[in-house]
Design a protein around this motif. Structure first.
Motif, mmCIF file in Angstrom:
data_model
loop_
_atom_site.group_PDB
_atom_site.id
_atom_site.type_symbol
_atom_site.label_atom_id
_atom_site.label_comp_id
_atom_site.label_asym_id
_atom_site.label_seq_id
_atom_site.Cartn_x
_atom_site.Cartn_y
_atom_site.Cartn_z
ATOM 1 N N ASP A 1 0.849 -1.187 0.000
ATOM 2 C CA ASP A 1 0.000 0.000 0.000
ATOM 3 C C ASP A 1 0.888 1.241 0.000
ATOM 4 O O ASP A 1 2.017 1.220 0.500
ATOM 5 C CB ASP A 1 -0.885 0.026 1.251
ATOM 6 C CG ASP A 1 -1.830 -1.154 1.337
ATOM 7 O OD1 ASP A 1 -2.117 -1.766 0.282
ATOM 8 O OD2 ASP A 1 -2.296 -1.468 2.441
ATOM 9 N N PHE A 2 0.368 2.322 -0.558
ATOM 10 C CA PHE A 2 1.119 3.572 -0.587
ATOM 11 C C PHE A 2 0.151 4.729 -0.739
ATOM 12 O O PHE A 2 -1.037 4.547 -0.995
ATOM 13 C CB PHE A 2 2.145 3.577 -1.724
ATOM 14 C CG PHE A 2 1.542 3.652 -3.092
ATOM 15 C CD1 PHE A 2 1.429 4.863 -3.759
ATOM 16 C CD2 PHE A 2 1.083 2.509 -3.722
ATOM 17 C CE1 PHE A 2 0.866 4.928 -5.028
ATOM 18 C CE2 PHE A 2 0.524 2.567 -4.987
ATOM 19 C CZ PHE A 2 0.407 3.779 -5.643
ATOM 20 N N TYR A 3 0.667 5.930 -0.569
ATOM 21 C CA TYR A 3 -0.161 7.117 -0.770
ATOM 22 C C TYR A 3 0.642 8.224 -1.434
ATOM 23 O O TYR A 3 1.868 8.251 -1.360
ATOM 24 C CB TYR A 3 -0.801 7.599 0.546
ATOM 25 C CG TYR A 3 0.162 7.997 1.637
ATOM 26 C CD1 TYR A 3 0.587 9.320 1.775
ATOM 27 C CD2 TYR A 3 0.632 7.061 2.558
ATOM 28 C CE1 TYR A 3 1.455 9.686 2.792
ATOM 29 C CE2 TYR A 3 1.496 7.420 3.571
ATOM 30 C CZ TYR A 3 1.900 8.736 3.685
ATOM 31 O OH TYR A 3 2.760 9.098 4.689
ATOM 32 N N LEU A 4 -0.098 9.097 -2.089
ATOM 33 C CA LEU A 4 0.474 10.272 -2.725
ATOM 34 C C LEU A 4 -0.065 11.492 -1.992
ATOM 35 O O LEU A 4 -1.284 11.684 -1.898
ATOM 36 C CB LEU A 4 0.060 10.357 -4.199
ATOM 37 C CG LEU A 4 0.476 9.197 -5.087
ATOM 38 C CD1 LEU A 4 -0.117 9.370 -6.484
ATOM 39 C CD2 LEU A 4 1.991 9.095 -5.160
ATOM 40 N N ASP A 5 0.819 12.302 -1.465
ATOM 41 C CA ASP A 5 0.429 13.526 -0.782
ATOM 42 C C ASP A 5 0.812 14.682 -1.698
ATOM 43 O O ASP A 5 1.991 14.907 -1.961
ATOM 44 C CB ASP A 5 1.153 13.616 0.565
ATOM 45 C CG ASP A 5 0.453 14.532 1.541
ATOM 46 O OD1 ASP A 5 -0.577 15.126 1.182
ATOM 47 O OD2 ASP A 5 0.945 14.640 2.678
ATOM 48 N N ILE A 6 -0.205 15.366 -2.194
ATOM 49 C CA ILE A 6 0.016 16.453 -3.146
ATOM 50 C C ILE A 6 -0.351 17.767 -2.476
ATOM 51 O O ILE A 6 -1.494 17.956 -2.047
ATOM 52 C CB ILE A 6 -0.815 16.231 -4.425
ATOM 53 C CG1 ILE A 6 -0.378 14.914 -5.080
ATOM 54 C CG2 ILE A 6 -0.660 17.415 -5.382
ATOM 55 C CD1 ILE A 6 -1.284 14.434 -6.179
ATOM 56 N N ALA A 7 0.634 18.655 -2.374
ATOM 57 C CA ALA A 7 0.432 19.962 -1.748
ATOM 58 C C ALA A 7 1.516 20.914 -2.239
ATOM 59 O O ALA A 7 2.652 20.495 -2.497
ATOM 60 C CB ALA A 7 0.495 19.850 -0.227
ATOM 61 N N ASN A 8 1.160 22.180 -2.353
ATOM 62 C CA ASN A 8 2.119 23.217 -2.753
ATOM 63 C C ASN A 8 2.858 22.860 -4.038
ATOM 64 O O ASN A 8 4.066 23.064 -4.143
ATOM 65 C CB ASN A 8 3.117 23.488 -1.623
ATOM 66 C CG ASN A 8 2.430 23.905 -0.351
ATOM 67 O OD1 ASN A 8 1.505 24.733 -0.377
ATOM 68 N ND2 ASN A 8 2.830 23.325 0.761
ATOM 69 N N GLN A 9 2.137 22.286 -4.994
ATOM 70 C CA GLN A 9 2.671 21.894 -6.295
ATOM 71 C C GLN A 9 3.825 20.903 -6.180
ATOM 72 O O GLN A 9 4.731 20.879 -7.010
ATOM 73 C CB GLN A 9 3.085 23.127 -7.103
ATOM 74 C CG GLN A 9 1.882 23.945 -7.544
ATOM 75 C CD GLN A 9 2.264 25.105 -8.422
ATOM 76 O OE1 GLN A 9 2.683 26.136 -7.927
ATOM 77 N NE2 GLN A 9 2.105 24.923 -9.714
ATOM 78 N N GLN A 10 3.764 20.049 -5.152
ATOM 79 C CA GLN A 10 4.745 18.995 -4.965
ATOM 80 C C GLN A 10 4.021 17.690 -4.705
ATOM 81 O O GLN A 10 2.898 17.686 -4.197
ATOM 82 C CB GLN A 10 5.673 19.309 -3.795
ATOM 83 C CG GLN A 10 6.513 20.548 -4.015
ATOM 84 C CD GLN A 10 7.432 20.839 -2.854
ATOM 85 O OE1 GLN A 10 7.413 20.166 -1.837
ATOM 86 N NE2 GLN A 10 8.259 21.863 -3.004
#
Length: 107
Positions: A39-48
């Motif tokens: 399992d994994f996750y993508l944390d998208i914030a501040n264009q990163q």
């Protein structure tokens, strides 16, 4: 298929395929639960984009599938909406975020 890619390789490549220009003003956490893989996750914030293994405490959306379906979607062999309608991909949480995902990454 001789060029089979693994889930681990996909996780490692997310950051390099991220399109920050398409993420202006966008913040979300995508959790991926794979029946037969890590399992994994993508944390998208501040264009990163930060890809992390494991489970996030409070994702905005959780996408549940198996590694074969996941790889087929990433490779463009299967459309995510088609997989969802066929029942091979489930979504929980803010499912509208799923429609944005493909715009955030180049193939």
């Amino acid at each position: 298929m001789s060029d089979t890619i693994s889930v681990s390789q996909v996780i490692d490549k997310f950051a390099s395929r991220f399109c920050p220009e398409n993420a202006a003003g966008f913040n979300a956490c995508y959790q991926f639960i794979l029946d037969d893989a890590e399992d994994f996750y993508l944390d998208i914030a501040n264009q990163q984009c930060l890809a992390s293994r494991g489970e996030h405490d409070d994702p905005d959306i959780t996408l549940i599938t198996n590694s074969e379906t996941f790889i087929r979607i990433v490779n463009g062999d299967t459309d995510g909406m088609s997989a969802y309608l066929k029942g091979s991909l489930r979504a929980e949480g803010n499912i509208m975020l799923a429609t944005k995902l493909s715009k955030l990454f180049k193939r």
